[in-house]
Design an enzyme around this catalytic site. Structure first.
Site, short mmCIF file in Angstrom:
data_model
loop_
_atom_site.label_atom_id
_atom_site.label_comp_id
_atom_site.label_asym_id
_atom_site.label_seq_id
_atom_site.Cartn_x
_atom_site.Cartn_y
_atom_site.Cartn_z
N CYS A 93 -2.56 3.56 2.55
CA CYS A 93 -3.47 2.52 3.38
C CYS A 93 -4.49 3.24 4.46
O CYS A 93 -4.11 4.40 5.09
CB CYS A 93 -2.30 1.79 4.14
SG CYS A 93 -2.59 0.15 4.60
N ASP A 94 -5.13 2.31 4.83
CA ASP A 94 -6.64 2.76 5.22
C ASP A 94 -6.61 4.17 6.16
O ASP A 94 -7.24 5.22 5.86
CB ASP A 94 -7.20 1.85 6.14
CG ASP A 94 -7.43 0.68 5.12
OD1 ASP A 94 -7.10 0.68 4.20
OD2 ASP A 94 -7.96 -0.49 5.71
N LYS A 95 -5.85 4.04 7.37
CA LYS A 95 -6.34 5.11 8.20
C LYS A 95 -5.46 6.50 7.91
O LYS A 95 -5.48 7.42 8.49
CB LYS A 95 -5.81 4.80 9.65
CG LYS A 95 -6.65 3.53 10.06
CD LYS A 95 -7.80 3.77 10.12
CE LYS A 95 -8.89 2.35 10.32
NZ LYS A 95 -8.72 1.56 8.99
N ASP B 106 -3.81 -2.70 7.86
CA ASP B 106 -4.83 -3.43 8.23
C ASP B 106 -4.57 -4.91 7.82
O ASP B 106 -4.80 -5.83 8.45
CB ASP B 106 -6.27 -2.80 7.89
CG ASP B 106 -6.35 -1.56 8.63
OD1 ASP B 106 -5.60 -1.11 9.20
OD2 ASP B 106 -7.89 -1.18 8.57
N CYS C 292 -5.37 -2.12 -1.29
CA CYS C 292 -6.24 -3.26 -1.65
C CYS C 292 -7.32 -2.87 -2.59
O CYS C 292 -7.56 -1.88 -2.66
CB CYS C 292 -6.75 -3.69 -0.28
SG CYS C 292 -5.67 -3.99 0.96
N SER D 205 -13.80 -4.48 8.20
CA SER D 205 -13.07 -4.23 6.88
C SER D 205 -13.96 -3.79 6.05
O SER D 205 -14.89 -4.28 5.82
CB SER D 205 -12.13 -5.25 6.56
OG SER D 205 -11.49 -5.29 5.44
N GLU E 2 -11.29 -4.59 13.46
CA GLU E 2 -11.90 -5.06 12.49
C GLU E 2 -12.12 -6.59 12.53
O GLU E 2 -11.27 -7.28 12.91
CB GLU E 2 -11.38 -4.70 11.05
CG GLU E 2 -11.26 -3.24 10.58
CD GLU E 2 -10.78 -2.75 9.55
OE1 GLU E 2 -10.16 -3.61 8.80
OE2 GLU E 2 -10.88 -1.58 9.07
N CYS F 282 0.75 -1.16 0.02
CA CYS F 282 0.12 -0.17 -0.03
C CYS F 282 0.92 1.16 0.15
O CYS F 282 0.44 2.33 -0.47
CB CYS F 282 -0.94 0.06 1.20
SG CYS F 282 -1.39 -1.47 1.53
FE1 FES Z 1 -3.47 -1.19 3.14
FE2 FES Z 1 -5.57 -2.59 2.36
S1 FES Z 1 -4.07 -2.88 3.97
S2 FES Z 1 -5.13 -0.48 1.70
#
Ligand code: FES
Length: 581
Positions: A137-139, A96, A209, A484, A458, A64
């Site tokens: 990445c997510d956060k 994540d 992802c 998630s 999650e 990511c």
């Molecule tokens: Fe990084 Fe899904 S784990 S975007």
């Protein structure tokens, strides 16, 4: 006022005497500070320019983030060619997919606050004038957008882009398929060899992802809310045109510095509504319902789960993106990206077209010339027969403050069954692994909320295992934790108030009947108020084993998930903001 220079597009930049960076560069008493800049090879001409922080969450933890240094370098080129002095730094991100299913996931949501705080403190501490955030990445996405709003200096968010799809036995796959394969492997329907073959091909490049999971959902938010350049998010991470996109962001942030347009002028209630619309229309991640209230808090706007629910209820589900649909992130790029979703919503009167964006133009102006391509079903235009509600906010005696459910991809949206209670994700995962549940059960996973977890983990490992066993709609899973973006199935999260603060979910017992109805927006436990009150008197808080550090701190101060699990008063508590220093 003496103007020092102009941007590449000819706009006049403000004088140094008007910028925060004057505090570290002007006057005899700043000679020690200047000596530090000279020590880095800079000269007087360069430190006379506006200082622009370029932050990424580059690291070697995950695909990511691994492509972000190159994009940050291109942003710096753009800043420099438009008259600014770019200064690069990194913040953290917690990945994540790697933190999933174990203790590590407790760090994920907490990292959002750390990312926001670290960017804030870096910019404050060094008195920079503008900011470009390169997240992936997510956060990192909500964390960086929160920092932009908190600091309120001219700022742009740039998403690092998604991964290319993997190819497994003739179909496109993402990491979600690997999580679900674990369930199939446990159920004996997938061999060791097949699992290994899949894990080797599922993630073929750098990038986030590859479905409409949390990172891509929040990337859509960044464009819809106006903090990212139009059309900047959807190109895959490894495409070379990302260099041009990134350089353009560097140019554009200097134009913002010249015009004085700031993030809090962009993120209004209407802009937040636009963001929620795009989340629902794309069948996006339930995590957006946690992050939008937190983003709103930074501007002093109360935008709760209930507000988001009202937007979701009137938004058609337009796309067919994984996990609820067929396509991956690259497919969305191939049909035109996020602007195409926004075009469909604008045409249907479902977007506020007059909201301002970092391009210096409104949403409607940005979308001029954007059309919905024919002969494709990744993004469809709005029709009268279209179903609403990729996401639904529920409430009832089990969730008086609300809960969230993704209905995109479900064949039915109601469920009634007896509760099977677990006081941690591990306990629930173990039961699922052993197939120790009955079809029709409602699995209740509690003490996993923001304070109780702590960190609101999650539950992808558990939901993916259920999906892998073919039971993603045969049982329901409800939790005060979260899911998630890759979760599918009958899953309800963010149940608020959480068990750790004595919410009704703590009072449920094995065998209690639980009824979920997305059409009515209800989630209830079928016991009467007297019995609930009796159980409440008997309930005792659980002792946490997290007695220090970042997890302890988060557990002391995080708000309810319904208001975003926030940790500070936001703009409502401000006397002055950084940008007015
Ligand atoms: Fe990084 Fe899904 S784990 S975007």
């Amino acid at each position: 006022m003496t103007s020092l220079s102009r941007t590449r597009r000819g706009a006049e930049l403000p004088a140094k005497t008007e910028l925060p960076s004057r505090h570290v560069t002007l006057g005899p008493h700043r000679a020690p500070h200047r000596s530090f800049y000279y020590a880095m090879g800079l000269g007087p001409e360069e430190i006379a320019k506006p200082f622009v922080g370029v932050v990424s969450c580059w690291n070697e933890a995950a695909p990511c983030n691994i492509a972000l240094d190159r994009q940050a370098a291109a942003v710096k080129e753009g800043v420099a060619e438009s008259g600014g002095l770019p200064r690069e730094f990194c913040t953290i991100s917690v990945t994540d997919s790697l933190a999933m299913g174990h203790e590590g996931m407790r760090s994920s949501l907490v990292s959002r606050e750390v990312i926001a705080d670290s960017v804030e403190l870096f910019i404050r501490g060094h008195s920079y004038d503008a900011l470009v955030c390169v997240g992936s990445c997510d956060k990192s996405l909500p964390g960086m957008m929160m920092a932009m709003l908190r600091l309120n200096v001219p700022s742009i968010f740039l998403y690092g882009g998604s991964i290319l799809p993997g190819r497994f036995r003739g179909r496109d796959v993402t990491v979600q398929d690997v999580f679900e394969a674990v369930g199939a492997h446990q159920a004996g329907t997938m061999s060791d060899e097949e699992l290994h073959e899949l894990e080797c091909v599922a993630c073929p490049s750098a990038g986030t992802c590859g479905g409409q999971y949390t990172a891509n959902t929040m990337a859509c938010v960044s464009e819809a809310i106006g903090l990212a350049m139009p059309g900047s998010t959807s190109a895959p991470a490894v495409y070379s045109n990302r260099d041009r996109i990134a350089r353009n962001c560097g140019n554009a942030v200097m134009d913002l510095l010249a015009s004085g347009l700031r993030p809090r002028q962009i993120v209004t209630r209407e802009a937040l509504e636009n963001a929620a619309r795009v989340v629902a229309a794309s069948g996006g991640s339930t995590n957006a319902a946690l992050h939008l209230p937190a983003i709103a808090n930074e501007v002093g706007i109360e935008f709760t789960l209930a507000d988001i629910g009202a937007i979701f209820a009137s938004t058609p589900y337009l796309t067919s993106l994984k996990p609820g649909g067929k396509y991956v992130a690259k497919d969305l790029y191939d049909v035109g990206g996020v602007p195409v979703i926004m075009r469909a919503l604008l045409d249907a009167g479902l977007l506020h077209g007059d909201c301002m964006t970092v391009s210096g133009r409104t949403i409607a102006q940005n979308l001029e010339g954007v059309t919905i391509p024919p002969n494709q079903d990744v993004v469809r235009p709005v029709t009268e027969t279209m179903k609403t509600g990729g996401l639904v906010v529920l409430s009832g005696n089990l969730a008086p403050e609300g809960a969230i459910m993704k209905v995109a991809g479900l064949t039915h949206a109601d469920f009634r069954g007896p509760a099977r209670c677990f006081d941690s994700e591990e306990a629930a995962f173990e039961a699922v692994k052993q197939h120790a549940y009955q079809k029709g059960d409602v699995l209740v996973i509690r003490y996993e909320g923001p304070r109780g977890g702590p960190g609101m983990r999650e539950m992808l490992s558990t939901t993916a295992a259920l999906a892998g066993q073919g039971d993603d709609e045969g049982v329901a899973l409800i939790t005060d934790g979260r899911f998630s973006g890759a979760t599918r199935g009958m899953s309800i999260g963010h149940i608020s108030p959480e068990a750790a603060t004595g919410g009704p979910i703590a009072l449920v017992r094995d065998g209690d009947m639980i009824a979920i109805d997305a059409a009515l927006g209800r989630i209830d436990v079928e016991i009467d108020a007297e019995e609930l009150a009796r159980r409440e008197k008997e309930w005792k808080p659980r002792v946490t084993r997290y007695g220090s550090g970042a997890l302890w701190r988060f557990a002391q101060i995080a708000s309810s998930a319904a208001s975003g699990a926030i940790t500070h008063p936001g703009a409502a508590g401000e006397v002055f903001d950084y940008s007015s220093l």
